[in-house]
Design an enzyme around this catalytic site. Structure first.
Site, mmCIF file in Angstrom:
data_model
loop_
_atom_site.group_PDB
_atom_site.id
_atom_site.type_symbol
_atom_site.label_atom_id
_atom_site.label_comp_id
_atom_site.label_asym_id
_atom_site.label_seq_id
_atom_site.Cartn_x
_atom_site.Cartn_y
_atom_site.Cartn_z
ATOM 1 N N HIS A 9 -7.891 -19.002 -14.217
ATOM 2 C CA HIS A 9 -7.268 -18.222 -14.498
ATOM 3 C C HIS A 9 -7.218 -17.656 -12.953
ATOM 4 O O HIS A 9 -8.862 -18.267 -12.011
ATOM 5 C CB HIS A 9 -8.129 -17.679 -15.769
ATOM 6 N N GLY A 56 0.425 -21.762 -14.700
ATOM 7 C CA GLY A 56 0.563 -21.730 -15.793
ATOM 8 C C GLY A 56 1.644 -20.520 -16.936
ATOM 9 O O GLY A 56 1.898 -21.009 -17.488
ATOM 10 N N ASP A 61 1.169 -24.795 -18.742
ATOM 11 C CA ASP A 61 0.104 -24.772 -19.643
ATOM 12 C C ASP A 61 0.721 -25.746 -20.840
ATOM 13 O O ASP A 61 0.148 -26.776 -21.413
ATOM 14 C CB ASP A 61 -0.344 -23.575 -19.858
ATOM 15 N N ASP A 91 -0.009 -19.358 -24.671
ATOM 16 C CA ASP A 91 0.028 -20.536 -24.576
ATOM 17 C C ASP A 91 -1.341 -21.514 -23.598
ATOM 18 O O ASP A 91 -1.466 -22.413 -23.850
ATOM 19 C CB ASP A 91 0.739 -20.901 -22.717
#
Length: 121
Positions: A9, A56, A61, A91
């Protein structure tokens, strides 16, 4: 040679890059895959080759999830920020669920990543 997926993240990307620099020699022995932004940052920090997927939130992802389902990923190192809301949280949950379902080694932070990488041949 293991196939390792790398994801972080936004607030954890620096931490993952520092971890990758620390483990550059061991990571160089494996095939690395990563979501776009994370992978680009890891490559810049380490000089290691990383196969880049989509970012992502744009499907990266899900691409890693498909690799897990198809038996094309052995390890997932996903530095998760539990204190920040993620717009693509569905996700994120799906990816960690698939890693669990398919018995893929999964690390969500530095200590578990250290242990998982030590266990990988």
């Amino acid at each position: 040679m293991a196939r390792i997926g790398l994801v972080a993240h936004d607030d954890k990307k620096d931490e993952l890059c520092a971890w990758a620099v620390q483990h550059k020699r061991k990571l160089s022995e494996h095939d690395l895959w990563a979501t776009g932004t994370t992978g680009g940052r890891v490559m810049a920090a380490t000089g290691l080759p990383v196969t880049l997927l989509k970012s992502g939130p744009l499907g990266g992802d899900q691409q890693l999830g498909a690799m897990i389902c198809e038996g094309r990923l052995d390890v997932l190192i996903f530095f998760i920020d539990p204190l920040s809301a993620q717009p693509h949280d569905v996700d994120v949950k799906a990816l960690t669920r698939l890693a669990t379902l398919y018995d893929v080694l999964l690390a969500n932070n530095k200590p578990t990543a250290d242990a998982v990488l030590a266990a990988v041949q």
